[in-house]
Design a protein around this motif. Structure first.
Motif, PDB file in Angstrom:
ATOM      1  N   SER A   1       0.849  -1.200   0.000  1.00  0.00           N
ATOM      2  CA  SER A   1       0.000   0.000   0.000  1.00  0.00           C
ATOM      3  C   SER A   1       0.879   1.243   0.000  1.00  0.00           C
ATOM      4  CB  SER A   1      -0.910  -0.003   1.228  1.00  0.00           C
ATOM      5  OG  SER A   1      -1.811  -1.084   1.180  1.00  0.00           O
ATOM      6  N   THR A   2       0.451   2.224  -0.778  1.00  0.00           N
ATOM      7  CA  THR A   2       1.258   3.435  -0.944  1.00  0.00           C
ATOM      8  C   THR A   2       0.520   4.671  -0.445  1.00  0.00           C
ATOM      9  OG1 THR A   2       0.437   3.706  -3.207  1.00  0.00           O
ATOM     10  CG2 THR A   2       2.488   2.482  -2.916  1.00  0.00           C
ATOM     11  N   ASN A   3       1.321   5.686  -0.145  1.00  0.00           N
ATOM     12  CA  ASN A   3       0.786   6.975   0.297  1.00  0.00           C
ATOM     13  C   ASN A   3       1.675   8.052  -0.301  1.00  0.00           C
ATOM     14  OD1 ASN A   3      -0.804   8.798   1.936  1.00  0.00           O
ATOM     15  ND2 ASN A   3       1.042   9.054   3.161  1.00  0.00           N
ATOM     16  N   TYR A   4       1.039   9.113  -0.824  1.00  0.00           N
ATOM     17  CA  TYR A   4       1.800  10.174  -1.485  1.00  0.00           C
ATOM     18  C   TYR A   4       1.408  11.549  -0.939  1.00  0.00           C
ATOM     19  CZ  TYR A   4       2.870   6.669  -5.060  1.00  0.00           C
ATOM     20  OH  TYR A   4       3.313   5.542  -5.725  1.00  0.00           O
ATOM     21  N   ALA A   5       2.364  12.440  -0.947  1.00  0.00           N
ATOM     22  CA  ALA A   5       2.050  13.840  -0.697  1.00  0.00           C
ATOM     23  C   ALA A   5       1.187  14.346  -1.844  1.00  0.00           C
ATOM     24  CB  ALA A   5       3.338  14.653  -0.599  1.00  0.00           C
ATOM     25  N   ASP A   6       0.275  15.238  -1.524  1.00  0.00           N
ATOM     26  CA  ASP A   6      -0.631  15.753  -2.559  1.00  0.00           C
ATOM     27  C   ASP A   6       0.146  16.372  -3.722  1.00  0.00           C
ATOM     28  OD1 ASP A   6      -3.228  16.913  -0.265  1.00  0.00           O
ATOM     29  OD2 ASP A   6      -2.856  14.944  -1.164  1.00  0.00           O
ATOM     30  N   SER A   7       1.262  16.974  -3.424  1.00  0.00           N
ATOM     31  CA  SER A   7       2.017  17.709  -4.444  1.00  0.00           C
ATOM     32  C   SER A   7       2.659  16.791  -5.487  1.00  0.00           C
ATOM     33  CB  SER A   7       3.105  18.558  -3.782  1.00  0.00           C
ATOM     34  OG  SER A   7       4.009  17.739  -3.066  1.00  0.00           O
ATOM     35  N   VAL A   8       2.760  15.488  -5.203  1.00  0.00           N
ATOM     36  CA  VAL A   8       3.420  14.580  -6.148  1.00  0.00           C
ATOM     37  C   VAL A   8       2.480  13.522  -6.705  1.00  0.00           C
ATOM     38  CG1 VAL A   8       5.601  14.914  -4.905  1.00  0.00           C
ATOM     39  CG2 VAL A   8       4.225  12.863  -4.462  1.00  0.00           C
ATOM     40  N   LYS A   9       1.249  13.501  -6.240  1.00  0.00           N
ATOM     41  CA  LYS A   9       0.293  12.495  -6.725  1.00  0.00           C
ATOM     42  C   LYS A   9       0.123  12.595  -8.231  1.00  0.00           C
ATOM     43  CE  LYS A   9      -2.479  11.880  -2.551  1.00  0.00           C
ATOM     44  NZ  LYS A   9      -3.790  12.122  -1.889  1.00  0.00           N
ATOM     45  N   GLY A  10       0.158  11.442  -8.886  1.00  0.00           N
ATOM     46  CA  GLY A  10       0.008  11.405 -10.328  1.00  0.00           C
ATOM     47  C   GLY A  10       1.301  11.614 -11.094  1.00  0.00           C
ATOM     48  N   ARG A  11       2.358  12.023 -10.387  1.00  0.00           N
ATOM     49  CA  ARG A  11       3.651  12.262 -11.041  1.00  0.00           C
ATOM     50  C   ARG A  11       4.729  11.311 -10.534  1.00  0.00           C
ATOM     51  NH1 ARG A  11       6.267  16.894 -10.221  1.00  0.00           N
ATOM     52  NH2 ARG A  11       5.368  17.290  -8.152  1.00  0.00           N
ATOM     53  N   PHE A  12       4.683  10.972  -9.265  1.00  0.00           N
ATOM     54  CA  PHE A  12       5.700  10.106  -8.658  1.00  0.00           C
ATOM     55  C   PHE A  12       5.098   8.737  -8.362  1.00  0.00           C
ATOM     56  CE2 PHE A  12       8.489  13.586  -6.466  1.00  0.00           C
ATOM     57  CZ  PHE A  12       8.573  14.258  -7.675  1.00  0.00           C
ATOM     58  N   THR A  13       5.944   7.710  -8.445  1.00  0.00           N
ATOM     59  CA  THR A  13       5.531   6.346  -8.110  1.00  0.00           C
ATOM     60  C   THR A  13       6.594   5.696  -7.247  1.00  0.00           C
ATOM     61  OG1 THR A  13       4.337   6.130 -10.205  1.00  0.00           O
ATOM     62  CG2 THR A  13       4.832   4.104  -8.998  1.00  0.00           C
ATOM     63  N   ILE A  14       6.181   5.220  -6.083  1.00  0.00           N
ATOM     64  CA  ILE A  14       7.102   4.492  -5.196  1.00  0.00           C
ATOM     65  C   ILE A  14       6.883   3.000  -5.373  1.00  0.00           C
ATOM     66  CG2 ILE A  14       5.496   4.546  -3.229  1.00  0.00           C
ATOM     67  CD1 ILE A  14       7.971   4.874  -1.406  1.00  0.00           C
ATOM     68  N   SER A  15       7.958   2.241  -5.338  1.00  0.00           N
ATOM     69  CA  SER A  15       7.868   0.786  -5.433  1.00  0.00           C
ATOM     70  C   SER A  15       9.005   0.178  -4.623  1.00  0.00           C
ATOM     71  CB  SER A  15       7.934   0.329  -6.894  1.00  0.00           C
ATOM     72  OG  SER A  15       9.146   0.743  -7.498  1.00  0.00           O
ATOM     73  N   ARG A  16       8.917  -1.106  -4.366  1.00  0.00           N
ATOM     74  CA  ARG A  16       9.933  -1.760  -3.548  1.00  0.00           C
ATOM     75  C   ARG A  16      10.222  -3.157  -4.065  1.00  0.00           C
ATOM     76  NH1 ARG A  16       7.500  -2.219   2.397  1.00  0.00           N
ATOM     77  NH2 ARG A  16       9.060  -3.862   2.699  1.00  0.00           N
ATOM     78  N   ASP A  17      11.425  -3.610  -3.807  1.00  0.00           N
ATOM     79  CA  ASP A  17      11.839  -4.977  -4.113  1.00  0.00           C
ATOM     80  C   ASP A  17      12.317  -5.568  -2.791  1.00  0.00           C
ATOM     81  OD1 ASP A  17      13.176  -7.336  -4.797  1.00  0.00           O
ATOM     82  OD2 ASP A  17      13.825  -6.527  -6.726  1.00  0.00           O
TER      83      ASP A  17
ATOM     84  N   LEU B   1      11.902   5.377  -6.404  1.00  0.00           N
ATOM     85  CA  LEU B   1      10.979   6.486  -6.584  1.00  0.00           C
ATOM     86  C   LEU B   1      11.106   6.970  -8.028  1.00  0.00           C
ATOM     87  CD1 LEU B   1       8.886   8.299  -5.134  1.00  0.00           C
ATOM     88  CD2 LEU B   1      10.735   9.972  -4.853  1.00  0.00           C
ATOM     89  N   GLN B   2      10.088   6.672  -8.826  1.00  0.00           N
ATOM     90  CA  GLN B   2      10.052   7.163 -10.194  1.00  0.00           C
ATOM     91  C   GLN B   2       9.404   8.529 -10.190  1.00  0.00           C
ATOM     92  OE1 GLN B   2      11.275   5.782 -13.121  1.00  0.00           O
ATOM     93  NE2 GLN B   2      10.706   7.759 -14.014  1.00  0.00           N
ATOM     94  N   MET B   3      10.123   9.522 -10.674  1.00  0.00           N
ATOM     95  CA  MET B   3       9.640  10.902 -10.653  1.00  0.00           C
ATOM     96  C   MET B   3       9.502  11.404 -12.082  1.00  0.00           C
ATOM     97  SD  MET B   3      11.891  12.422  -7.484  1.00  0.00           S
ATOM     98  CE  MET B   3      13.432  12.370  -8.393  1.00  0.00           C
ATOM     99  N   ASN B   4       8.275  11.695 -12.467  1.00  0.00           N
ATOM    100  CA  ASN B   4       7.987  12.209 -13.808  1.00  0.00           C
ATOM    101  C   ASN B   4       7.432  13.616 -13.724  1.00  0.00           C
ATOM    102  OD1 ASN B   4       8.690   9.652 -14.875  1.00  0.00           O
ATOM    103  ND2 ASN B   4       6.590   8.918 -14.660  1.00  0.00           N
ATOM    104  N   SER B   5       7.445  14.304 -14.839  1.00  0.00           N
ATOM    105  CA  SER B   5       6.903  15.665 -14.912  1.00  0.00           C
ATOM    106  C   SER B   5       7.447  16.535 -13.784  1.00  0.00           C
ATOM    107  CB  SER B   5       5.365  15.628 -14.858  1.00  0.00           C
ATOM    108  OG  SER B   5       4.845  14.842 -15.911  1.00  0.00           O
ATOM    109  N   LEU B   6       8.741  16.484 -13.619  1.00  0.00           N
ATOM    110  CA  LEU B   6       9.369  17.206 -12.509  1.00  0.00           C
ATOM    111  C   LEU B   6       9.198  18.708 -12.643  1.00  0.00           C
ATOM    112  CD1 LEU B   6      12.499  14.950 -12.157  1.00  0.00           C
ATOM    113  CD2 LEU B   6      10.951  15.548 -10.281  1.00  0.00           C
ATOM    114  N   LYS B   7       9.070  19.350 -11.482  1.00  0.00           N
ATOM    115  CA  LYS B   7       8.889  20.792 -11.399  1.00  0.00           C
ATOM    116  C   LYS B   7      10.026  21.401 -10.577  1.00  0.00           C
ATOM    117  CE  LYS B   7       3.857  20.139 -11.205  1.00  0.00           C
ATOM    118  NZ  LYS B   7       2.625  20.400 -10.416  1.00  0.00           N
ATOM    119  N   PRO B   8      10.315  22.677 -10.773  1.00  0.00           N
ATOM    120  CA  PRO B   8      11.376  23.298  -9.968  1.00  0.00           C
ATOM    121  C   PRO B   8      11.132  23.156  -8.463  1.00  0.00           C
ATOM    122  CG  PRO B   8      10.838  24.701 -11.822  1.00  0.00           C
ATOM    123  CD  PRO B   8       9.829  23.578 -11.832  1.00  0.00           C
TER     124      PRO B   8
END
Length: 115
Positions: A56-72, A80-87
């Motif tokens: 189960s995952t939890n994200y800060a509102d500011s990164v929802k839809g842009r970042f994806t956390i996963s584990r092995d 942490l996959q980070m897409n559509s990065l902002k300054p």
């Protein structure tokens, strides 16, 4: 001795992507939760994303839809996959592992997003 090592940070233009890695060594118990936090210059360290042992995952509102956390779990690694990065995503990113009531932090990896 438990050691967490982050990698994958760097300089990227706004709209770009980065993938962060955090690998743990010296842990011999089940890692209950893994997470990423970031600290922007002059600000406190804030939660970015967490993932528990059940996936189960939890994200800060500011990164929802842009970042994806996963584990092995086999590799004791969190990503942490980070897409559509902002300054405003600029900062030092730290990983956190929660093991048997103890918390372990990495030393951080710097992410800089240019406009």
């Amino acid at each position: 001795q438990v050691q967490l090592v982050e990698s994958g940070g760097g300089l990227v233009q706004a709209g770009g992507s980065l993938r962060l890695y955090c690998a743990a060594s010296g842990i011999h118990f089940t890692i209950l939760a893994m997470g990423w936090y970031r600290q922007a210059p002059g600000k406190q360290r804030d939660l970015v994303a967490t993932i528990n042992s059940g996936g189960s995952t939890n994200y800060a509102d500011s990164v929802k839809g842009r970042f994806t956390i996963s584990r092995d779990n086999a590799k004791n690694t969190v990503y942490l996959q980070m897409n559509s990065l902002k300054p405003e995503d600029t900062g030092v990113y730290y990983c956190l592992f929660s093991v048997s009531g103890l918390e372990y932090w990495g030393k951080g990896t710097l992410v800089t997003v240019s406009s």
